[in-house]
Design a protein around this motif. Structure first.
Motif, PDB file in Angstrom:
ATOM      1  N   UNK A 106       0.453   8.642 -11.137  1.00 38.12           N
ATOM      2  CA  UNK A 106      -0.383   7.811 -12.015  1.00 38.12           C
ATOM      3  C   UNK A 106      -1.462   8.667 -12.664  1.00 38.12           C
ATOM      4  N   UNK A 107      -2.041   8.123 -13.726  1.00 35.15           N
ATOM      5  CA  UNK A 107      -3.160   8.766 -14.396  1.00 35.15           C
ATOM      6  C   UNK A 107      -2.764   9.397 -15.717  1.00 35.15           C
ATOM      7  N   UNK A 108      -3.752   9.607 -16.593  1.00 35.22           N
ATOM      8  CA  UNK A 108      -3.551  10.234 -17.888  1.00 35.22           C
ATOM      9  C   UNK A 108      -2.387   9.573 -18.639  1.00 35.22           C
ATOM     10  N   UNK A 109      -2.420   8.248 -18.674  1.00 34.26           N
ATOM     11  CA  UNK A 109      -1.381   7.481 -19.367  1.00 34.26           C
ATOM     12  C   UNK A 109      -0.413   6.781 -18.442  1.00 34.26           C
ATOM     13  N   UNK A 110      -0.133   7.410 -17.295  1.00 36.24           N
ATOM     14  CA  UNK A 110       0.834   6.809 -16.360  1.00 36.24           C
ATOM     15  C   UNK A 110       0.174   5.675 -15.582  1.00 36.24           C
ATOM     16  N   UNK A 157       1.315  -1.024 -12.541  1.00 36.62           N
ATOM     17  CA  UNK A 157       0.954  -2.388 -12.921  1.00 36.62           C
ATOM     18  C   UNK A 157      -0.188  -2.400 -13.933  1.00 36.62           C
ATOM     19  N   UNK A 158      -0.114  -1.469 -14.860  1.00 33.48           N
ATOM     20  CA  UNK A 158      -1.102  -1.424 -15.941  1.00 33.48           C
ATOM     21  C   UNK A 158      -2.367  -0.654 -15.607  1.00 33.48           C
ATOM     22  N   UNK A 159      -2.555  -0.334 -14.353  1.00 39.14           N
ATOM     23  CA  UNK A 159      -3.791   0.359 -13.945  1.00 39.14           C
ATOM     24  C   UNK A 159      -3.619   1.875 -13.953  1.00 39.14           C
ATOM     25  N   UNK A 160      -4.725   2.569 -13.923  1.00 40.67           N
ATOM     26  CA  UNK A 160      -4.843   4.031 -13.747  1.00 40.67           C
ATOM     27  C   UNK A 160      -4.542   4.863 -14.992  1.00 40.67           C
ATOM     28  N   UNK A 161      -4.204   4.216 -16.113  1.00 38.04           N
ATOM     29  CA  UNK A 161      -3.895   5.000 -17.320  1.00 38.04           C
ATOM     30  C   UNK A 161      -5.089   5.825 -17.774  1.00 38.04           C
ATOM     31  N   UNK A 162      -6.284   5.334 -17.460  1.00 34.78           N
ATOM     32  CA  UNK A 162      -7.509   5.974 -17.949  1.00 34.78           C
ATOM     33  C   UNK A 162      -8.058   7.045 -17.023  1.00 34.78           C
ATOM     34  N   UNK A 163      -7.332   7.391 -15.953  1.00 35.90           N
ATOM     35  CA  UNK A 163      -7.766   8.534 -15.140  1.00 35.90           C
ATOM     36  C   UNK A 163      -7.611   9.806 -15.980  1.00 35.90           C
TER      37      UNK A 163
END
Ligand code: PRP
Ligand code: MN
Ligand code: MG
Length: 180
Positions: free
Chosen positions: A154-158, A161-167
């Motif tokens: 997760x993170x940097x787009x990944x 359930x819609x969360x963590x994209x903004x890491x």
């Protein structure tokens, strides 16, 4: 959010360094052209934003929204077109930008969709590539940032359930978050 992450795999600095490397490579590739950069929503948003700033060429930007994960941790196997391009690709040098190539189904779908629209060329740039997730004769991205292990990231787009994209980094989610 940081609390939900077991381990950081690619730091913000490492990702920026990779954007710089891919950006100068793509600058050379498209030097005398004007590529149509296609950001594959939604996961590719952070990567596209950083990558295009490192490409010193005239370019156009468009967005296509396809979804295969529907929020879970496994590819659903069916890719859905949620929003098509606004731009005609006829005669254009198309560069798809995505955050990750996993089973490759998204990529296969996009190539099939655009095949008959007369693009002059079609290339794929992905920040991450997970070759273990597909057969060795499966689709390949042309420009790859990192080859990643077969883990749920997760993170940097990944998202999960819609969360963590903004890491600002990419990490491995603690198993209890998705096994709850
Ligand atoms: C994810 C990811 C890639 C695709 C890769 O998108 O952003 O686009 O899956 O998986 P594949 O190679 O197995 O097809 P997702 O469908 O979750 O949509 P999203 O970008 O809106 O999160
Ligand atoms: Mn995606
Ligand atoms: Mg997703």
């Amino acid at each position: 959010m940081d609390n939900d992450i077991q381990r950081v795999l690619y730091s913000e600095a490492k990702i920026q360094e990779t954007c710089k490397r891919l950006g100068s490579q793509l600058t050379n590739v498209y030097r005398s052209k004007r590529p149509l950069v296609v950001c594959v929503l939604k996961g590719a948003v952070p990567f596209t934003a950083d990558l295009i700033k490192r490409m010193d060429v005239y370019m156009d930007l468009d967005f296509i929204d396809v979804s295969s994960y529907h929020g879970g941790t496994k590819s659903s196997g069916t890719v859905k077109l949620l929003k098509d391009l606004d731009t005609s690709v006829a005669g254009r040098d198309v560069l798809f930008v995505d955050d990750i190539v996993d089973t490759g189904k998204t990529l296969v779908y996009l190539q099939r969709l655009l095949r008959n629209r007369g693009a002059a060329s079609m290339k794929v740039c992905t920040l991450m590539d997970k070759p273990e997730a597909r057969p060795s004769d499966g689709v390949k991205a042309d420009y790859v940032g990192f080859q990643v292990p077969n883990e749920f990231l997760v993170g940097y787009g990944l998202d999960y359930q819609g969360k963590y994209r903004n890491l600002p980094y990419v990490g491995i989610l603690k198993p209890d978050i998705y096994q709850a």
